[in-house]
Motif scaffolding. Structure first.
Motif, PDB file in Angstrom:
ATOM      1  N   ASP A  47       0.844  -1.192   0.000  1.00 53.40           N
ATOM      2  CA  ASP A  47       0.000   0.000   0.000  1.00 53.40           C
ATOM      3  C   ASP A  47       0.884   1.248   0.000  1.00 53.40           C
ATOM      4  O   ASP A  47       1.346   1.697   1.053  1.00 53.40           O
ATOM      5  N   GLY A  48       1.104   1.786  -1.202  1.00 57.78           N
ATOM      6  CA  GLY A  48       1.991   2.942  -1.375  1.00 57.78           C
ATOM      7  C   GLY A  48       1.492   4.220  -0.733  1.00 57.78           C
ATOM      8  O   GLY A  48       2.261   5.180  -0.581  1.00 57.78           O
ATOM      9  N   ASP A  49       0.224   4.260  -0.355  1.00 61.93           N
ATOM     10  CA  ASP A  49      -0.320   5.472   0.276  1.00 61.93           C
ATOM     11  C   ASP A  49       0.428   5.821   1.561  1.00 61.93           C
ATOM     12  O   ASP A  49       0.427   6.968   1.983  1.00 61.93           O
ATOM     13  N   TYR A  50       1.005   4.837   2.193  1.00 65.55           N
ATOM     14  CA  TYR A  50       1.679   5.058   3.488  1.00 65.55           C
ATOM     15  C   TYR A  50       3.197   5.167   3.342  1.00 65.55           C
ATOM     16  O   TYR A  50       3.916   4.930   4.310  1.00 65.55           O
ATOM     17  N   TRP A  51       3.702   5.532   2.152  1.00 63.29           N
ATOM     18  CA  TRP A  51       5.146   5.479   1.931  1.00 63.29           C
ATOM     19  C   TRP A  51       5.911   6.312   2.948  1.00 63.29           C
ATOM     20  O   TRP A  51       7.018   5.960   3.371  1.00 63.29           O
ATOM     21  N   GLU A  52       5.289   7.433   3.395  1.00 69.32           N
ATOM     22  CA  GLU A  52       6.039   8.353   4.253  1.00 69.32           C
ATOM     23  C   GLU A  52       6.101   7.903   5.720  1.00 69.32           C
ATOM     24  O   GLU A  52       6.818   8.482   6.524  1.00 69.32           O
ATOM     25  N   ALA A  53       5.374   6.842   6.050  1.00 69.02           N
ATOM     26  CA  ALA A  53       5.380   6.358   7.436  1.00 69.02           C
ATOM     27  C   ALA A  53       6.740   5.800   7.826  1.00 69.02           C
ATOM     28  O   ALA A  53       7.110   5.782   8.998  1.00 69.02           O
ATOM     29  N   LEU A  54       7.480   5.372   6.826  1.00 70.96           N
ATOM     30  CA  LEU A  54       8.781   4.742   7.080  1.00 70.96           C
ATOM     31  C   LEU A  54       9.602   4.899   5.809  1.00 70.96           C
ATOM     32  O   LEU A  54       9.295   4.283   4.792  1.00 70.96           O
ATOM     33  N   CYS A  55      10.613   5.765   5.849  1.00 67.16           N
ATOM     34  CA  CYS A  55      11.348   6.021   4.603  1.00 67.16           C
ATOM     35  C   CYS A  55      12.728   6.603   4.861  1.00 67.16           C
ATOM     36  O   CYS A  55      13.044   7.050   5.961  1.00 67.16           O
TER      37      CYS A  55
ATOM     38  N   THR B 107      18.878  12.046   5.198  1.00 67.96           N
ATOM     39  CA  THR B 107      19.798  11.008   4.705  1.00 67.96           C
ATOM     40  C   THR B 107      19.669   9.750   5.568  1.00 67.96           C
ATOM     41  O   THR B 107      20.291   8.742   5.285  1.00 67.96           O
ATOM     42  N   CYS B 108      18.869   9.850   6.620  1.00 70.80           N
ATOM     43  CA  CYS B 108      18.667   8.707   7.525  1.00 70.80           C
ATOM     44  C   CYS B 108      17.221   8.234   7.456  1.00 70.80           C
ATOM     45  O   CYS B 108      16.348   8.907   6.924  1.00 70.80           O
ATOM     46  N   MET B 109      16.978   7.065   8.079  1.00 74.31           N
ATOM     47  CA  MET B 109      15.605   6.544   8.163  1.00 74.31           C
ATOM     48  C   MET B 109      14.748   7.459   9.012  1.00 74.31           C
ATOM     49  O   MET B 109      15.201   7.954  10.041  1.00 74.31           O
ATOM     50  N   GLN B 110      13.519   7.653   8.580  1.00 77.07           N
ATOM     51  CA  GLN B 110      12.565   8.414   9.389  1.00 77.07           C
ATOM     52  C   GLN B 110      11.329   7.546   9.561  1.00 77.07           C
ATOM     53  O   GLN B 110      10.855   6.933   8.599  1.00 77.07           O
ATOM     54  N   ILE B 111      10.805   7.483  10.794  1.00 78.15           N
ATOM     55  CA  ILE B 111       9.623   6.634  11.013  1.00 78.15           C
ATOM     56  C   ILE B 111       8.534   7.369  11.784  1.00 78.15           C
ATOM     57  O   ILE B 111       8.821   8.225  12.612  1.00 78.15           O
ATOM     58  N   LYS B 112       7.306   7.014  11.441  1.00 79.09           N
ATOM     59  CA  LYS B 112       6.165   7.456  12.247  1.00 79.09           C
ATOM     60  C   LYS B 112       5.739   6.218  13.022  1.00 79.09           C
ATOM     61  O   LYS B 112       4.913   5.412  12.554  1.00 79.09           O
ATOM     62  N   GLY B 113       6.375   6.038  14.174  1.00 74.66           N
ATOM     63  CA  GLY B 113       6.285   4.787  14.929  1.00 74.66           C
ATOM     64  C   GLY B 113       4.885   4.282  15.194  1.00 74.66           C
ATOM     65  O   GLY B 113       4.565   3.123  14.921  1.00 74.66           O
ATOM     66  N   ARG B 114       4.028   5.166  15.708  1.00 77.92           N
ATOM     67  CA  ARG B 114       2.658   4.763  16.073  1.00 77.92           C
ATOM     68  C   ARG B 114       1.881   4.247  14.865  1.00 77.92           C
ATOM     69  O   ARG B 114       1.181   3.244  14.922  1.00 77.92           O
ATOM     70  N   GLU B 115       2.000   5.014  13.745  1.00 74.55           N
ATOM     71  CA  GLU B 115       1.278   4.653  12.523  1.00 74.55           C
ATOM     72  C   GLU B 115       1.732   3.274  12.019  1.00 74.55           C
ATOM     73  O   GLU B 115       0.917   2.428  11.651  1.00 74.55           O
ATOM     74  N   VAL B 116       3.055   3.091  12.027  1.00 77.73           N
ATOM     75  CA  VAL B 116       3.597   1.818  11.552  1.00 77.73           C
ATOM     76  C   VAL B 116       3.131   0.689  12.470  1.00 77.73           C
ATOM     77  O   VAL B 116       2.739  -0.390  12.012  1.00 77.73           O
ATOM     78  N   TYR B 117       3.159   0.972  13.763  1.00 76.26           N
ATOM     79  CA  TYR B 117       2.764  -0.024  14.767  1.00 76.26           C
ATOM     80  C   TYR B 117       1.357  -0.562  14.477  1.00 76.26           C
ATOM     81  O   TYR B 117       1.124  -1.773  14.396  1.00 76.26           O
ATOM     82  N   GLN B 118       0.409   0.373  14.300  1.00 76.49           N
ATOM     83  CA  GLN B 118      -0.984  -0.040  14.091  1.00 76.49           C
ATOM     84  C   GLN B 118      -1.162  -0.829  12.798  1.00 76.49           C
ATOM     85  O   GLN B 118      -1.843  -1.850  12.752  1.00 76.49           O
ATOM     86  N   GLN B 119      -0.521  -0.338  11.737  1.00 82.71           N
ATOM     87  CA  GLN B 119      -0.610  -1.030  10.448  1.00 82.71           C
ATOM     88  C   GLN B 119       0.021  -2.413  10.538  1.00 82.71           C
ATOM     89  O   GLN B 119      -0.479  -3.378   9.958  1.00 82.71           O
TER      90      GLN B 119
ATOM     91  N   ILE C 138       4.376  -5.708  19.018  1.00 79.77           N
ATOM     92  CA  ILE C 138       3.592  -5.862  17.776  1.00 79.77           C
ATOM     93  C   ILE C 138       3.336  -7.354  17.540  1.00 79.77           C
ATOM     94  O   ILE C 138       2.214  -7.782  17.257  1.00 79.77           O
ATOM     95  N   ILE C 139       4.386  -8.162  17.690  1.00 77.90           N
ATOM     96  CA  ILE C 139       4.255  -9.608  17.445  1.00 77.90           C
ATOM     97  C   ILE C 139       3.290 -10.218  18.463  1.00 77.90           C
ATOM     98  O   ILE C 139       2.405 -11.014  18.103  1.00 77.90           O
TER      99      ILE C 139
ATOM    100  N   PHE D  45       6.348  -7.483   7.489  1.00 76.65           N
ATOM    101  CA  PHE D  45       5.643  -6.226   7.234  1.00 76.65           C
ATOM    102  C   PHE D  45       6.683  -5.108   7.273  1.00 76.65           C
ATOM    103  O   PHE D  45       7.568  -5.126   8.132  1.00 76.65           O
ATOM    104  N   GLY D  46       6.577  -4.138   6.376  1.00 76.61           N
ATOM    105  CA  GLY D  46       7.551  -3.049   6.436  1.00 76.61           C
ATOM    106  C   GLY D  46       7.230  -1.891   5.521  1.00 76.61           C
ATOM    107  O   GLY D  46       6.096  -1.751   5.038  1.00 76.61           O
ATOM    108  N   ALA D  47       8.265  -1.081   5.280  1.00 80.97           N
ATOM    109  CA  ALA D  47       8.112   0.156   4.515  1.00 80.97           C
ATOM    110  C   ALA D  47       7.531  -0.123   3.138  1.00 80.97           C
ATOM    111  O   ALA D  47       7.745  -1.178   2.540  1.00 80.97           O
ATOM    112  N   GLY D  48       6.794   0.850   2.669  1.00 80.77           N
ATOM    113  CA  GLY D  48       6.174   0.714   1.345  1.00 80.77           C
ATOM    114  C   GLY D  48       4.796   1.341   1.268  1.00 80.77           C
ATOM    115  O   GLY D  48       4.562   2.225   0.514  1.00 80.77           O
ATOM    116  N   LEU D  49       3.919   0.829   2.093  1.00 78.74           N
ATOM    117  CA  LEU D  49       4.021  -0.334   2.964  1.00 78.74           C
ATOM    118  C   LEU D  49       4.027  -1.630   2.139  1.00 78.74           C
ATOM    119  O   LEU D  49       3.422  -1.680   1.064  1.00 78.74           O
ATOM    120  N   THR D  50       4.667  -2.641   2.678  1.00 84.44           N
ATOM    121  CA  THR D  50       4.656  -3.963   2.058  1.00 84.44           C
ATOM    122  C   THR D  50       4.410  -4.996   3.136  1.00 84.44           C
ATOM    123  O   THR D  50       4.812  -4.793   4.289  1.00 84.44           O
TER     124      THR D  50
END
Ligand code: UT7
Length: 338
Positions: free
Chosen positions: A196-204, A224-236, A271-272, A325-330
């Protein structure tokens, strides 16, 4: 010809004949991190389950980790490197922009017969790779494949950002998949993949590509580094892992009782735990090794599988599930009868 659990008919099955993993020697504990950013061992352990992570030195690269993991997997499979036909490496921290990390691994292994490429599906890279190799083995085009997940996330980590730097580690894991016509070994039974590419900015990581080429200075150097929106990624993550496993169980007409072990991407123990509670999977059927390695993205599932197998917690004939599960989202999963 024989049918698989999911009903497809193919004369060939893709079975795992070898596995291996390799992590750098140097480690970074939670206590070490507490000296670098405003955090504590307790916060990290309670919120993530992580106790330490393995970190590369400047001279250790993704291809080096991948090559070492591959050598162990090939030895276990008793397959000579020169007979390998396909190498897929799931990674988002490649050796360089191009050529692929897989080219360097092919060279290091002297696997001249193989065609090789990298797969940028972040934490799902290994699971996607297994699925792709499965297709080529089942349709008879190749007899074997080396599928690797390898990352040096420490090299794109912002060591001043406490919300992300506590999470990640470096490492590599590999499996050898081989063609089998043995009716008693089903191997990879079914794979599902989704994005789901709509969430690309949650982790990039926004740098190094065509949008922000290396030549153009970034307005925000932390990009130049990884940026994450932790809560959003967590729920997804919880939602998609549950969906992926349920989809696989339904498609293969299996229940959680049929599953011997869930090998999940190790992104956060909470999460697991939350996902597997919803799936009604008992704790002893869920493998966890995040305490030792942190989140190693595409390397996480094959490292976990290698650890799990070496601990004797799975055996021939068991049905297991890889899920990531990870960035992409994938996200995606493989159902495997060992
Ligand atoms: O493989 C996929 C990639 N994985 C991910 O992207 C990670 C997914 N997300 C997570 O694992 C969790 O969301 C985190 C571990 C990143 C964060 O855990 P959380 O329970 O979601 O915490 P939070 O973001 O809701 O933050 C809670 C508090 C905040 O303080 P306030 O606003 O409540 O005062 C944060 O500022 O914890 C604070 N905080 C920290 N405190 C100590 C955030 N990071 C830290 C830290 N140490 N390292």
């Amino acid at each position: 010809m024989h049918s698989s659990i999911d009903g497809t008919v193919s004369p060939y099955r893709a079975v795992i004949s070898g596995h291996g993993s390799f992590v750098p020697e140097k480690t970074l504990t939670n206590a070490d991190l507490a000296k670098m950013v405003d955090t504590s061992d307790e916060w990290i352990k309670v919120r993530t389950g992580i106790e330490k992570r393995h970190i590369t030195t400047d001279s250790e690269t993704t291809a080096l980790l991948a090559t070492e993991a591959a050598k162990i997997a090939l030895k276990k499979a008793e397959l000579a490197a020169e007979d390998v036909e396909l190498i897929i490496i799931g990674t988002i921290t490649p050796e360089m922009v191009f050529p692929s990390t897989a080219s360097f691994v092919q060279r290091a292994l002297n696997a001249k017969k193989a065609w090789v490429f990298d797969l940028a599906a972040a934490c799902s890279g290994f699971v996607y790779g297994v699925s792709i190799a499965q297709q080529f083995i089942e349709n008879g085009r190749i007899k074997n494949a080396l599928v690797i997940g390898a990352e040096t996330l420490s090299k794109i980590t912002d060591w001043t950002d406490r919300t992300s730097c506590i999470l990640f580690g470096d490492g590599a894991g590999a499996v050898v998949l081989e063609r089998s016509e043995d009716k008693n070994r089903k191997g990879i039974v079914y794979s599902m993949m989704a994005s789901d590419g709509d969430y690309w900015e949650a982790l990039c990581c926004k740098a190094y590509g065509s949008l922000n080429p290396a030549k153009k200075p970034l307005s925000d150097p932390s990009q130049t580094c990884m940026q994450i929106k932790g809560r959003e990624v967590y729920q997804q993550a919880v939602r998609r892992i549950v969906e992926a496993v349920n989809h696989c169980l339904k498609h293969c007409n299996l229940s959680t009782d049929d599953i011997s072990m869930l090998i999940s991407h190790q992104m956060n123990a909470r999460i697991i735990e939350s996902a597997t509670k919803r799936l009604n999977l008992p704790k002893e059927k869920v493998f966890l090794n995040i305490a030792e390695y942190g989140n190693t993205s595409a390397a996480s599932v094959p490292i976990a599988f290698d650890d799990c197998a070496r601990q004797g917690r799975v055996k021939r004939g068991d049905i297991i599930i890889f899920v990531a599960f990870g960035a992409g989202l994938t996200w995606g999963a493989n159902v495997i009868q060992l």
